[in-house]
Design a protein around this motif. Structure first.
Motif, PDB file in Angstrom:
ATOM      1  N   THR A 142      -1.403 -42.756  -1.328  1.00  0.00           N
ATOM      2  CA  THR A 142      -1.279 -42.723   0.142  1.00  0.00           C
ATOM      3  C   THR A 142      -2.612 -42.290   0.748  1.00  0.00           C
ATOM      4  O   THR A 142      -2.722 -41.193   1.299  1.00  0.00           O
ATOM      5  N   PRO A 143      -3.632 -43.135   0.658  1.00  0.00           N
ATOM      6  CA  PRO A 143      -4.961 -42.742   1.120  1.00  0.00           C
ATOM      7  C   PRO A 143      -4.989 -42.369   2.593  1.00  0.00           C
ATOM      8  O   PRO A 143      -4.272 -42.935   3.410  1.00  0.00           O
ATOM      9  N   TYR A 144      -5.815 -41.371   2.897  1.00  0.00           N
ATOM     10  CA  TYR A 144      -6.065 -40.870   4.251  1.00  0.00           C
ATOM     11  C   TYR A 144      -4.861 -40.173   4.860  1.00  0.00           C
ATOM     12  O   TYR A 144      -4.803 -39.993   6.075  1.00  0.00           O
ATOM     13  N   LEU A 145      -3.927 -39.731   4.014  1.00  0.00           N
ATOM     14  CA  LEU A 145      -2.837 -38.889   4.508  1.00  0.00           C
ATOM     15  C   LEU A 145      -2.886 -37.532   3.797  1.00  0.00           C
ATOM     16  O   LEU A 145      -2.040 -37.222   2.990  1.00  0.00           O
ATOM     17  N   HIS A 146      -3.846 -36.694   4.102  1.00  0.00           N
ATOM     18  CA  HIS A 146      -4.801 -37.003   5.150  1.00  0.00           C
ATOM     19  C   HIS A 146      -6.230 -37.145   4.641  1.00  0.00           C
ATOM     20  O   HIS A 146      -7.191 -37.175   5.431  1.00  0.00           O
ATOM     21  N   THR A 147      -6.425 -37.245   3.320  1.00  0.00           N
ATOM     22  CA  THR A 147      -7.735 -37.582   2.789  1.00  0.00           C
ATOM     23  C   THR A 147      -7.584 -38.730   1.795  1.00  0.00           C
ATOM     24  O   THR A 147      -6.473 -39.092   1.388  1.00  0.00           O
ATOM     25  N   GLU A 148      -8.721 -39.289   1.387  1.00  0.00           N
ATOM     26  CA  GLU A 148      -8.691 -40.578   0.704  1.00  0.00           C
ATOM     27  C   GLU A 148      -7.996 -40.556  -0.651  1.00  0.00           C
ATOM     28  O   GLU A 148      -7.409 -41.541  -1.076  1.00  0.00           O
ATOM     29  N   GLU A 149      -8.031 -39.418  -1.360  1.00  0.00           N
ATOM     30  CA  GLU A 149      -7.520 -39.377  -2.728  1.00  0.00           C
ATOM     31  C   GLU A 149      -6.017 -39.112  -2.820  1.00  0.00           C
ATOM     32  O   GLU A 149      -5.444 -39.107  -3.914  1.00  0.00           O
ATOM     33  N   THR A 150      -5.347 -38.907  -1.701  1.00  0.00           N
ATOM     34  CA  THR A 150      -3.978 -38.388  -1.680  1.00  0.00           C
ATOM     35  C   THR A 150      -2.966 -39.341  -2.311  1.00  0.00           C
ATOM     36  O   THR A 150      -3.052 -40.561  -2.174  1.00  0.00           O
ATOM     37  N   MET A 151      -1.972 -38.755  -2.976  1.00  0.00           N
ATOM     38  CA  MET A 151      -0.839 -39.514  -3.497  1.00  0.00           C
ATOM     39  C   MET A 151       0.428 -38.716  -3.240  1.00  0.00           C
ATOM     40  O   MET A 151       0.388 -37.563  -2.801  1.00  0.00           O
ATOM     41  N   ILE A 152       1.583 -39.336  -3.493  1.00  0.00           N
ATOM     42  CA  ILE A 152       2.868 -38.644  -3.408  1.00  0.00           C
ATOM     43  C   ILE A 152       3.629 -38.862  -4.706  1.00  0.00           C
ATOM     44  O   ILE A 152       3.373 -39.824  -5.440  1.00  0.00           O
ATOM     45  N   THR A 153       4.561 -37.963  -4.976  1.00  0.00           N
ATOM     46  CA  THR A 153       5.332 -37.986  -6.218  1.00  0.00           C
ATOM     47  C   THR A 153       6.817 -38.025  -5.891  1.00  0.00           C
ATOM     48  O   THR A 153       7.287 -37.262  -5.032  1.00  0.00           O
TER      49      THR A 153
END
Length: 407
Positions: A142-153
């Protein structure tokens, strides 16, 4: 102080409640906050996110009373900011067998931030799954939420989403579950969204598409309340707050010498078109004053571009820029661009005119402060003709400005 709290079968909150007035993102969190970390007590024990770097030592001490860190198999890092990954330096020395699960960019950032070059990483991509023995985790970038490297699990068996900053709220609470809250949590939930997520709202819509098919019964974010009651209403709130508002228009006004700036304008237009933005592209040397003025007044975003010749603009563009001060353009976005062969002074002269126009000038500083994006450089400067990465850069500028408009 809570050390752990059961949130579902073999799943526990093991975070930290910070009930001070907390400095955060140039704000003061008057209600404090929580740093939510989660421990999944499975055959392959797994930790999802940690806590703020300031509380790393106490976090590891508390976690050690629940499990020997040497038994941890995985540490999932959804987002590398220090309020989520900050306890890693204190933890990894004791959790020597744990593999770190994150995105490719997340891994690179963690290696450099915390000198973890010798640790084993599992790099995830959209839809990847990980069997942790009794539970299965699925990951989404989930890029830019709120930085480019972000993911969700997402835990498939528990139907629980661990979205890090997404769906969070800044409230220090020991009740932790939304159905135990003593007041309506929606105002704090909405304020958090507006401050942290709203600048990235096009990416919120992308995220919602990715989780649309998941059966989410509980949302366990990294700040504030765990949403175990009516999780759907919070997803719907994000959807409503992030939907595009109205039809937006752009105008690309330019002068060119050899045709290179025309090509830059064409690629910017491709990016705008991809985002569904209606636009007009006008070579001001071939247009009458009324057409130019009409385009400026109708547009929500204005691009001004020129080639550079002898350290100055070419054609009639400067005449157009001189007229801006007499128009009411305060609600419009303004972007400078151009091609050049040596130093490209014309682009900076355009930027000076825009700064005096009363418009909201979009440059790299504004993008970094409002969205955290660093991959787009504005004003847009293209040496000679745009091709390859240069052309892609122009298209990306159109897309980014399109996102700012529709958000």
């Amino acid at each position: 102080m809570l050390k752990k709290l059961k949130i579902s079968k073999n799943a526990y909150w093991v975070g930290y409640v910070d009930d001070r007035k907390v400095p955060f993102h140039r704000l003061i969190l008057e209600k404090g906050t929580t740093y939510n970390s989660y421990f999944l007590d499975t055959e392959k024990p797994t930790l999802i996110d940690t806590v703020d770097i300031e509380f790393g030592k106490v976090f590891v001490e508390n976690l050690s009373q629940i499990i020997d860190p040497m038994k941890l198999a995985y540490i999932v890092i959804n987002h590398v900011e220090p309020d989520h990954a900050g306890a890693l330096p204190a933890l990894v020395g004791k959790a020597k067998n744990a593999k770190i699960v994150t995105t490719a960019l997340g891994a690179e950032e963690l290696k450099h931030m915390f000198r973890l070059h010798n640790r084993e990483f599992i790099i995830i991509k959209d839809g990847d799954t990980l069997d942790i023995g009794g539970k299965t985790l699925q990951f989404f970038e989930t890029p830019y939420l709120h930085t480019e490297e972000t993911m969700i699990t997402y835990c498939i068996e528990d139907k629980t989403l661990y979205p890090c900053d997404q769906f969070s709220s800044h409230v220090a609470t020991y009740d932790l579950f939304n159905d135990l809250a003593k007041e309506d949590i929606m105002p704090d939930f909405n304020v958090y969204y507006q401050l942290i997520m709203h600048p990235h709202r096009p990416y919120v819509q992308d995220m919602l598409q990715k989780i649309n098919s998941l059966d989410i019964q509980m949302i366990a974010p990294s700040h504030g309340y765990i949403l175990r009651s009516d999780a759907k209403q919070y997803i719907e709130a994000y959807d409503e707050m992030s939907k595009p508002k109205g039809n937006k228009k752009a105008a690309i006004l330019f002068s060119t010498m050899t045709g290179n700036t025309t090509k830059v304008a064409k690629f910017i237009a491709e990016g705008l078109e991809e985002k569904g933005i209606e636009f007009r592209s006008i070579n001001v040397d071939n247009a009458d004053n009324e057409t130019i003025k009409e385009a400026i007044l109708e547009a929500d975003a204005l691009f001004f571009g020129s080639s550079t010749r002898y350290a100055d603009m070419v054609g009639r563009l400067e005449d157009v820029l001189k007229e801006l001060k007499d128009m009411d353009l305060s609600e419009k976005l303004a972007i400078a661009f151009g091609s050049y062969g040596w130093s490209g002074e014309a682009i900076q002269v355009i930027q000076d005119y825009l700064a005096a126009s009363g418009m909201k000038v979009v440059d790299s500083s504004l993008l970094i402060k409002s969205t955290g994006m660093t991959h787009v450089q504005l004003p847009l400067r293209v040496k000679f003709t745009p091709a390859g990465e240069g052309a892609e850069q122009c298209v990306e500028v159109g897309k980014v400005i399109g996102d700012l408009l529709i958000a």
